[in-house]
Design a protein around this motif. Structure first.
Motif, mmCIF file in Angstrom:
data_model
loop_
_atom_site.group_PDB
_atom_site.id
_atom_site.type_symbol
_atom_site.label_atom_id
_atom_site.label_comp_id
_atom_site.label_asym_id
_atom_site.label_seq_id
_atom_site.Cartn_x
_atom_site.Cartn_y
_atom_site.Cartn_z
ATOM 1 N N THR A 100 0.791 -1.222 0.000
ATOM 2 C CA THR A 100 0.000 0.000 0.000
ATOM 3 C C THR A 100 0.826 1.276 0.000
ATOM 4 O O THR A 100 0.275 2.363 -0.137
ATOM 5 C CB THR A 100 -0.905 0.011 1.245
ATOM 6 N N SER A 101 2.145 1.184 0.189
ATOM 7 C CA SER A 101 2.948 2.392 0.349
ATOM 8 C C SER A 101 4.409 2.074 0.075
ATOM 9 O O SER A 101 4.753 0.940 -0.270
ATOM 10 C CB SER A 101 2.796 2.938 1.776
ATOM 11 N N SER A 102 5.266 3.062 0.247
ATOM 12 C CA SER A 102 6.703 2.848 0.128
ATOM 13 C C SER A 102 7.208 2.007 1.286
ATOM 14 O O SER A 102 6.672 2.071 2.393
ATOM 15 C CB SER A 102 7.446 4.190 0.138
ATOM 16 N N PRO A 103 8.271 1.211 1.076
ATOM 17 C CA PRO A 103 8.904 0.518 2.196
ATOM 18 C C PRO A 103 9.705 1.503 3.048
ATOM 19 O O PRO A 103 9.776 2.699 2.758
ATOM 20 C CB PRO A 103 9.829 -0.493 1.505
ATOM 21 N N VAL A 104 10.347 0.993 4.094
ATOM 22 C CA VAL A 104 11.336 1.735 4.864
ATOM 23 C C VAL A 104 12.459 0.762 5.194
ATOM 24 O O VAL A 104 12.226 -0.447 5.320
ATOM 25 C CB VAL A 104 10.711 2.361 6.139
ATOM 26 N N ASP A 163 -6.654 -0.389 8.071
ATOM 27 C CA ASP A 163 -6.330 0.020 6.697
ATOM 28 C C ASP A 163 -5.088 0.899 6.807
ATOM 29 O O ASP A 163 -5.177 2.097 7.069
ATOM 30 C CB ASP A 163 -7.519 0.781 6.112
ATOM 31 N N ALA A 164 -3.926 0.305 6.622
ATOM 32 C CA ALA A 164 -2.652 1.006 6.842
ATOM 33 C C ALA A 164 -2.010 1.335 5.499
ATOM 34 O O ALA A 164 -1.105 0.644 5.038
ATOM 35 C CB ALA A 164 -1.716 0.154 7.695
ATOM 36 N N ASN A 165 -2.495 2.405 4.860
ATOM 37 C CA ASN A 165 -1.925 2.756 3.553
ATOM 38 C C ASN A 165 -0.892 3.860 3.644
ATOM 39 O O ASN A 165 -0.396 4.331 2.624
ATOM 40 C CB ASN A 165 -3.038 3.123 2.559
ATOM 41 N N VAL A 179 9.336 0.184 14.349
ATOM 42 C CA VAL A 179 8.637 0.575 13.125
ATOM 43 C C VAL A 179 7.268 1.127 13.514
ATOM 44 O O VAL A 179 6.502 0.461 14.226
ATOM 45 C CB VAL A 179 8.482 -0.621 12.169
ATOM 46 N N ILE A 180 6.964 2.358 13.073
ATOM 47 C CA ILE A 180 5.721 3.031 13.458
ATOM 48 C C ILE A 180 4.883 3.301 12.210
ATOM 49 O O ILE A 180 5.387 3.853 11.224
ATOM 50 C CB ILE A 180 6.016 4.331 14.211
ATOM 51 N N VAL A 181 3.607 2.912 12.276
ATOM 52 C CA VAL A 181 2.714 3.023 11.115
ATOM 53 C C VAL A 181 1.348 3.522 11.570
ATOM 54 O O VAL A 181 0.785 3.003 12.541
ATOM 55 C CB VAL A 181 2.517 1.664 10.418
ATOM 56 N N PRO A 182 0.765 4.539 10.890
ATOM 57 C CA PRO A 182 -0.634 4.899 11.158
ATOM 58 C C PRO A 182 -1.577 3.892 10.494
ATOM 59 O O PRO A 182 -1.260 3.305 9.457
ATOM 60 C CB PRO A 182 -0.782 6.278 10.497
ATOM 61 N N ALA A 183 -2.743 3.709 11.091
ATOM 62 C CA ALA A 183 -3.743 2.815 10.517
ATOM 63 C C ALA A 183 -5.134 3.323 10.854
ATOM 64 O O ALA A 183 -5.357 3.866 11.942
ATOM 65 C CB ALA A 183 -3.562 1.387 11.030
ATOM 66 N N VAL A 184 -6.058 3.145 9.927
ATOM 67 C CA VAL A 184 -7.451 3.535 10.114
ATOM 68 C C VAL A 184 -8.284 2.282 10.339
ATOM 69 O O VAL A 184 -8.161 1.291 9.625
ATOM 70 C CB VAL A 184 -7.976 4.298 8.882
ATOM 71 N N LEU A 227 -12.831 13.017 4.087
ATOM 72 C CA LEU A 227 -11.400 12.792 3.958
ATOM 73 C C LEU A 227 -11.043 11.327 3.849
ATOM 74 O O LEU A 227 -10.077 10.958 3.190
ATOM 75 C CB LEU A 227 -10.672 13.393 5.170
ATOM 76 N N LEU A 228 -11.759 10.463 4.514
ATOM 77 C CA LEU A 228 -11.436 9.046 4.504
ATOM 78 C C LEU A 228 -12.279 8.321 3.473
ATOM 79 O O LEU A 228 -13.486 8.410 3.463
ATOM 80 C CB LEU A 228 -11.703 8.435 5.881
ATOM 81 N N ASP A 229 -11.597 7.590 2.626
ATOM 82 C CA ASP A 229 -12.291 6.800 1.618
ATOM 83 C C ASP A 229 -11.796 5.374 1.763
ATOM 84 O O ASP A 229 -10.746 5.023 1.252
ATOM 85 C CB ASP A 229 -12.000 7.334 0.217
ATOM 86 N N LEU A 230 -12.542 4.570 2.491
ATOM 87 C CA LEU A 230 -12.054 3.230 2.795
ATOM 88 C C LEU A 230 -12.506 2.188 1.788
ATOM 89 O O LEU A 230 -12.173 1.018 1.917
ATOM 90 C CB LEU A 230 -12.507 2.826 4.203
ATOM 91 N N LEU A 231 -13.268 2.573 0.799
ATOM 92 C CA LEU A 231 -13.549 1.676 -0.307
ATOM 93 C C LEU A 231 -12.535 1.955 -1.400
ATOM 94 O O LEU A 231 -11.995 3.043 -1.496
ATOM 95 C CB LEU A 231 -14.971 1.900 -0.832
ATOM 96 N N PRO A 232 -12.260 0.963 -2.233
ATOM 97 C CA PRO A 232 -11.232 1.197 -3.250
ATOM 98 C C PRO A 232 -11.641 2.301 -4.209
ATOM 99 O O PRO A 232 -12.816 2.382 -4.573
ATOM 100 C CB PRO A 232 -11.147 -0.158 -3.964
ATOM 101 N N PRO A 233 -10.703 3.163 -4.649
ATOM 102 C CA PRO A 233 -9.318 3.183 -4.201
ATOM 103 C C PRO A 233 -9.193 3.762 -2.800
ATOM 104 O O PRO A 233 -9.876 4.713 -2.466
ATOM 105 C CB PRO A 233 -8.631 4.097 -5.219
ATOM 106 N N TRP A 234 -8.337 3.202 -1.993
ATOM 107 C CA TRP A 234 -8.226 3.558 -0.586
ATOM 108 C C TRP A 234 -7.434 4.839 -0.400
ATOM 109 O O TRP A 234 -6.744 5.292 -1.271
ATOM 110 C CB TRP A 234 -7.560 2.411 0.167
ATOM 111 N N GLY A 235 -7.509 5.396 0.797
ATOM 112 C CA GLY A 235 -6.690 6.565 1.109
ATOM 113 C C GLY A 235 -7.536 7.780 1.423
ATOM 114 O O GLY A 235 -8.709 7.677 1.753
#
Length: 491
Positions: A100-104, A163-165, A179-184, A227-235
């Motif tokens: 869902t996102s860039s690695p680290v 939903d951790a995008n 490792v710290i990640v936001p999630a909805v 602001l939140l769109d949890l159906l595809p496309p996500w984000g």
């Protein structure tokens, strides 16, 4: 717990001490500076175009300590390339998972990737629940573990692991990384934004609530459900809807969404516990301390009733955090802690900004506007430059000692770092959804979907030949000795 020797890299606040830091984080470093201390060449002629598959909005490559480039795609593949873009290795995640996102990348070269899957909620036709997972790979491609995000609402049909995008970040202190990640987490009537922390061995060390909006808590033109769109496309959707894009070559695809606001992490030169900053993408900017044994502790929360934050945070060397924010009458850069000395908002009206601001080595800030354009600010935060660019963009600019790179839907543009005027333009289609990346050896990487099947390519641009042996004549020359943790913003 898997504890590794660590070299903390906190962005420009530490660049002078660590030398040529690698672009190991989605925005270069833990503070999201978007800067690489190296002299580079304009992006005009590619070394190669590596096939990388379809990408999530905002996802892009990062670079490991040995120069290996890592990226993950919507097909559930984690891909590694040598510095020149030739393939190194690839791994396939379990069926149904997508990146869902860039690695680290950790200090030992380990690669952390967040993936998620979605499951149709029982009895529903268009409502999904999400399951997010953190994966760890060795630098050589060995799959070390997968660990699920914490589960919530397990006693209901909306049971979810988030939903951790947003891209992961790495907290580092006293030889320990987390490792710290936001999630909805969401049901049709209930949504919460949380911060989750993992040890390098995969254990959940922290799980804290950032925001849990209720009806009527957001003023202005936006609200949480906008602001939140949890159906595809996500984000995240845009906080306000500007006029529709009509020039196909300059438009982002219809499925483009703004990724969840990422975390920025800052450590002062006084050796204090690092501060974790996150915007709730509404009206709060929140700062936490984190302890692997005790989890998160909220230190402060700054509320802006007049505007809604539209970008993730950047932490400056002096401890101020900056985000782009949108309001009914104006769009600005706004500033908050962990530095508690007040700093006024920027002056001069921006377009809507989705991307994290970028800090140049002389202290100026630049932002990429969603509808196409680069805005440059003086060190006094006055809007001083505006450059029209070909096409829309939701991603940040990348800066070296002498050049700035901006990816939009219609082109990859190289600008002079002093004048912010274009010096090269490579026209393409399908850009503007992944930030350019600069390696410590001067390679530049940028992605675009040039084919109708959305099979993205990572374009590799060569370094200077011969490479620069000093910073003479660049923006880094005058600031090499002033970029330490005690630096102030340079005039």
């Amino acid at each position: 717990m898997d504890i590794k020797p660590v070299l903390f890299v906190a962005g420009l606040a530490a660049i002078a001490n660590v030398g040529y830091a690698e672009w190991t984080h989605p925005h270069a470093d833990a503070s999201n500076t978007g800067f690489a201390k190296v002299v580079t060449a304009p992006a005009t002629k590619t070394v190669r175009a590596a096939t990388i598959g379809p990408l999530a909005s905002g996802a892009g490559p990062v670079v490991g300590p040995d120069g290996t480039v890592y990226i993950g795609n919507l097909n559930g593949q984690v891909l590694a390339f040598h510095a020149d873009g030739t393939p190194a290795w690839s791994r396939q995640l379990p069926a149904g998972q997508w990146v869902t996102s860039s690695p680290v990348v950790g200090v030992d070269g380990s690669v952390y990737v967040v993936a998620e899957t979605r499951v149709l909620v029982a009895g529903e036709t268009s409502v999904y629940r999400y399951e997010s997972t953190l994966h760890k790979f060795s630098a050589g491609g060995g799959w070390l573990y997968q660990t699920p995000f914490p589960q919530r609402w397990s006693d209901t049909k909306y049971s979810s692991r988030g939903d951790a995008n947003a891209p992961p970040n790495i907290w580092s202190s006293n030889g320990v990384e987390s490792v710290i990640v936001p999630a909805v987490y969401s049901t049709p009537v209930y949504t919460s934004l949380r911060l989750v922390a993992f040890s390098t061995s995969g254990a959940v060390l922290g799980d804290t609530l950032v925001a849990e909006p209720t009806p009527g808590t957001v003023s202005g033109s936006a609200n949480w459900h906008d602001l939140l769109d949890l159906l595809p496309p996500w984000g995240f959707d845009e906080p306000s809807a500007p006029p529709s894009c009509t020039n196909f070559a300059a438009c982002l695809p219809d499925d483009t969404t703004w990724p969840l606001s990422n975390v920025a992490i800052w450590q002062s030169d006084k050796g204090e516990t690092p501060t974790v900053m996150i915007s709730d993408a509404r009206q709060d900017l929140v700062g936490y301390t984190f302890d692997p044994a005790q989890g998160f502790t909220e230190r402060f929360r700054v509320h802006d009733a007049n505007r809604v934050a539209s970008s993730g945070p950047l932490i400056l060397p002096d401890g101020h955090t900056v985000v782009a924010a949108s309001g009914e009458k104006s769009n600005r850069l706004t500033f908050a802690g962990p530095n508690f000395t007040p700093l006024a908002d920027s002056t001069g009206n921006l377009g809507v900004v989705a991307a994290v601001p970028t800090r140049l080595p002389d202290g100026r800030l630049i932002v990429v506007e969603q509808k196409g354009g680069l805005a440059g600010f003086s060190v006094a935060n006055v809007l001083a430059n505006h450059v029209d660019l070909p096409g829309e963009s939701i991603v940040a600019a990348a800066a070296s000692c002498n050049l700035v790179y901006v990816a939009t839907a219609g082109a990859l543009t190289t600008l002079d770092i002093v004048t912010l005027q274009p010096v090269a333009e490579l026209k393409w289609h399908g850009g503007g959804r992944s930030s350019p990346v600069i390696s410590s050896t001067g390679y530049v990487y940028a992605t675009a979907a040039t084919g109708s099947d959305s099979a993205n390519f990572m374009f590799v641009f060569p370094p200077l030949n011969p490479p620069a042996t000093s910073f003479h004549g660049t923006a880094c020359e005058a600031t090499t000795k002033t970029l330490g943790g005690s630096a102030t913003r340079q005039p």
